[in-house]
Design an enzyme around this catalytic site. Structure first.
Site, PDB file in Angstrom:
ATOM      1  CG  ASP A 104      17.314  14.305  42.153  1.00  0.00           C
ATOM      2  OD1 ASP A 104      16.701  15.010  43.007  1.00  0.00           O
ATOM      3  OD2 ASP A 104      17.931  13.233  42.337  1.00  0.00           O
ATOM      4  CG  ASP A 206      17.318  16.296  47.434  1.00  0.00           C
ATOM      5  OD1 ASP A 206      17.544  15.145  47.629  1.00  0.00           O
ATOM      6  OD2 ASP A 206      17.628  17.204  48.184  1.00  0.00           O
ATOM      7  CD  GLU A 248      15.110  12.246  49.571  1.00  0.00           C
ATOM      8  OE1 GLU A 248      15.961  11.413  50.154  1.00  0.00           O
ATOM      9  OE2 GLU A 248      15.199  13.449  49.594  1.00  0.00           O
ATOM     10  CG  HIS A 322      21.623   8.845  45.701  1.00  0.00           C
ATOM     11  ND1 HIS A 322      20.358   8.584  45.809  1.00  0.00           N
ATOM     12  CD2 HIS A 322      21.992   9.957  46.176  1.00  0.00           C
ATOM     13  CE1 HIS A 322      19.702   9.945  45.945  1.00  0.00           C
ATOM     14  NE2 HIS A 322      20.505  10.466  46.289  1.00  0.00           N
ATOM     15  CG  ASP A 323      20.693   9.253  49.841  1.00  0.00           C
ATOM     16  OD1 ASP A 323      21.805  10.030  49.372  1.00  0.00           O
ATOM     17  OD2 ASP A 323      19.936  10.045  49.611  1.00  0.00           O
TER      18      ASP A 323
END
Ligand code: NOJ
Length: 551
Positions: A104, A206, A248, A322-323
């Protein structure tokens, strides 16, 4: 697409990704927090599943204000997760099982605990001062503007030592990096190359669409400098590498997607877009007040993305991360039809054109948490918005209902390995409560069941390797206005795959569209296999199947 171009296609198009949120995956030292040795211990589970690469949520050194999305040292591992030696072992052990590691990359912001920020906030003369985004106060001494942080409160924080405010688009713990500064960019590119040299296969980036912001113009998402910076990064880091990159973006649309991942742009390989997620949110209260699921609208978004990237670019395929809430709870049925609807959702997603991503626990149909008190939540976003929503007149019960439906902690409860204490996740006290349903929903039980969710995912991932039409075939939606059924056709070199999925927990009549008519081999099903598609058929609750239909 011709046979030649399929053979030349990059590895990540036919691979399946698997996301690990390390904090919640597997704890080997009893501190209640997952760690890298825990990931290594579970690699055989992932090899058996058949995945090609792991997207590892951040494992860098961090004060964990946002569970690692706040990095204080980009070249070290957080002690609670292990060491660099553990990381190297992970890369080697994964590689021995044919699995690559994708890191990430969190470079829209650092942690406020990064050495750069310590220097930056101490003096305006420090070279690192300009690594961050500073503005003078407004004439009344207040913040330069009313921009609100994603996790609540003002996005601006006052630093008396330098007499300026800094920008923390997410929170004060996550000061935004100033990409306009060439030395900062150099630091980031060098760091990325350093991780590539350690053997990683790529980066998930990210909130990458924020790096080109123009704060004074009020442009944050997809700002004017974004694509210039991404092209710069490509030149300095990615050019000539056999890597994969996924950016993302909560702002990207079908209109802008190819600016990132079009073949001539030289930026990224894929984007993670969220149009299908946001479709289910309230216009005012956002995720905290979910809208009822609307299959027609949901299909429209995904079908539009399939059309937009049909001949250029490449889709990422996911419902969970995970969000986000657990997909079986959100889009399926986590009660009586948990197993069946989990398989249905997997079938629909894996058969679309793009690279599928499985979020840890999805492969056994893990469900949302059902917390009843705010002190059970751990997420900085949930806790930050709680105060704001209560001040807006929302009741604690209503807020918690929203957080249970859509909040980020749903995906972060520990991975359920066994039906035993703490689901086999830890010998200590888990950092967040284990879902009480782990007695029924766990890896051990699900894998022992030939009709379990795991077996279905394994089959889908294996099919992907032997049916090029599943990877490269054209995508044609059908029955787009049907509010119960998601159906489409994939086609390559005369091979036609009909995909049909009932999103309802009841028998559903479906008039087979001409494009799907035919008979042939059932490649996968979560019900009694079918051999023929014609006329009006009755689909069982949450039934889903793929038929290879003859001419
Ligand atoms: C997106 C990440 O997925 C999320 O977990 C994080 O809180 C924000 N970006 C800020 O880094």
């Amino acid at each position: 697409m011709t046979q030649l171009s399929i053979d030349a296609s990059p590895w990540w198009q036919s691979a399946t990704g698997y996301q690990i949120y390390p904090r919640s995956f597997c704890d080997t030292n009893g501190d209640g927090i997952g760690d890298i040795p825990g990931i290594i211990a579970k690699l055989d589970h992932l090899r058996d599943l058949g995945i090609g690469f792991i997207w590892l949520s951040p494992v860098y050194r961090s004060p964990m204000a946002d569970n690692g999305y706040d990095i204080s040292d980009y070249r070290d591992i957080a002690p609670e997760f292990g060491t660099l030696a553990d990381f190297d072992r992970l890369v080697a052990e994964a590689s021995a099982r044919g699995i690559r590691i994708v890191m990430d990359l969190v470079v829209n912001h650092s942690s406020s605990d990064h050495a750069w920020f310590h220097a930056a906030r101490a003096s305006r003369d420090a070279p690192e001062h300009d690594y961050y985004v500073w503005r003078d106060p407004a004439p009344d001494g207040g913040p330069p503007n009313g921009h609100q942080a994603c996790f609540g409160g003002s996005a601006w924080t006052w630093v008396p030592e330098v007499g300026q405010y800094y920008l923390g688009h997410f929170s004060p713990h996550q000061p935004d990096l100033n990409w306009q500064n060439p030395s900062l960019r150099r630091e980031i590119y060098d760091m990325m190359n350093w991780w590539f040299d350690r053997g990683i296969a790529g980066f998930r980036m990210d909130v990458i669409s924020l790096i080109g912001k123009d704060v004074d113009a009020g442009l944050y998402e997809e700002g004017p400098y974004l694509h210039g910076f991404l092209q710069d990064m490509h030149r300095e880091v990615l050019e000539g590498r056999d890597s994969v990159t996924v950016g993302e973006s909560w702002a990207v649309s079908t209109d802008t997607a190819l600016l990132y991942c079009g073949r001539d742009r030289r930026e990224l390989d894929m984007v993670f877009q969220f149009n299908h997620v946001v479709e289910g949110w309230d216009p005012v209260h956002g995720k905290w007040k979910p809208r009822p699921f609307d299959l027609v609208a949901f299909k429209r978004v995904l079908n539009d993305w399939q059309a937009a990237l049909a001949n250029d670019g490449w889709n990422s395929l996911f419902l969970s991360n995970h969000d986000l809430p657990r997909q079986v709870s959100k889009y399926g049925d986590d009660g009586a039809y948990r197993v069946k609807s989990a398989k249905m959702l997997a079938t629909v997603m894996h058969l679309m054109k793009g690279t599928p991503f499985v979020y840890q626990g999805e492969e056994i149909g893990m469900t949302n948490a059902a917390f009843t008190r705010i002190d059970q939540f751990r997420d900085v976003e949930t806790l930050g918005h709680y105060a704001e929503e209560i001040a807006r007149g929302v009741s604690p019960e209503a807020f918690i209902a929203g957080a249970n439906a859509n909040g980020r902690d749903n995906a972060r409860t520990p991975m359920q390995w066994t039906g035993g204490t703490n689901a086999g996740f830890t010998d200590g006290t888990p950092w967040i409560e284990v879902n009480p349903n782990h007695g029924q929903v766990n890896v051990e039980a699900d894998r022992a069941d030939p009709n379990g969710v795991f077996a279905h995912y394994k089959e889908l991932i294996a099919l992907r390797k032997s049916w090029p039409a599943m990877v490269h075939g054209t995508y044609r939606p059908v029955a787009e206005e049907d509010g119960s059924v998601f159906a489409y056709l994939r086609e390559l070199n005369g091979v036609r795959l009909a995909v049909v999925a009932n999103f309802k927990g009841e028998d559903t009549q479906f008039d087979v569209p001409d494009a799907l008519r035919g008979s042939g081999r059932c490649l996968i099903s979560n019900d009694i296999p079918r051999e023929r598609l014609d006329g009006r058929i009755t689909l069982k609750p949450f039934e889903a199947f793929v038929l290879s239909i003859g001419g």
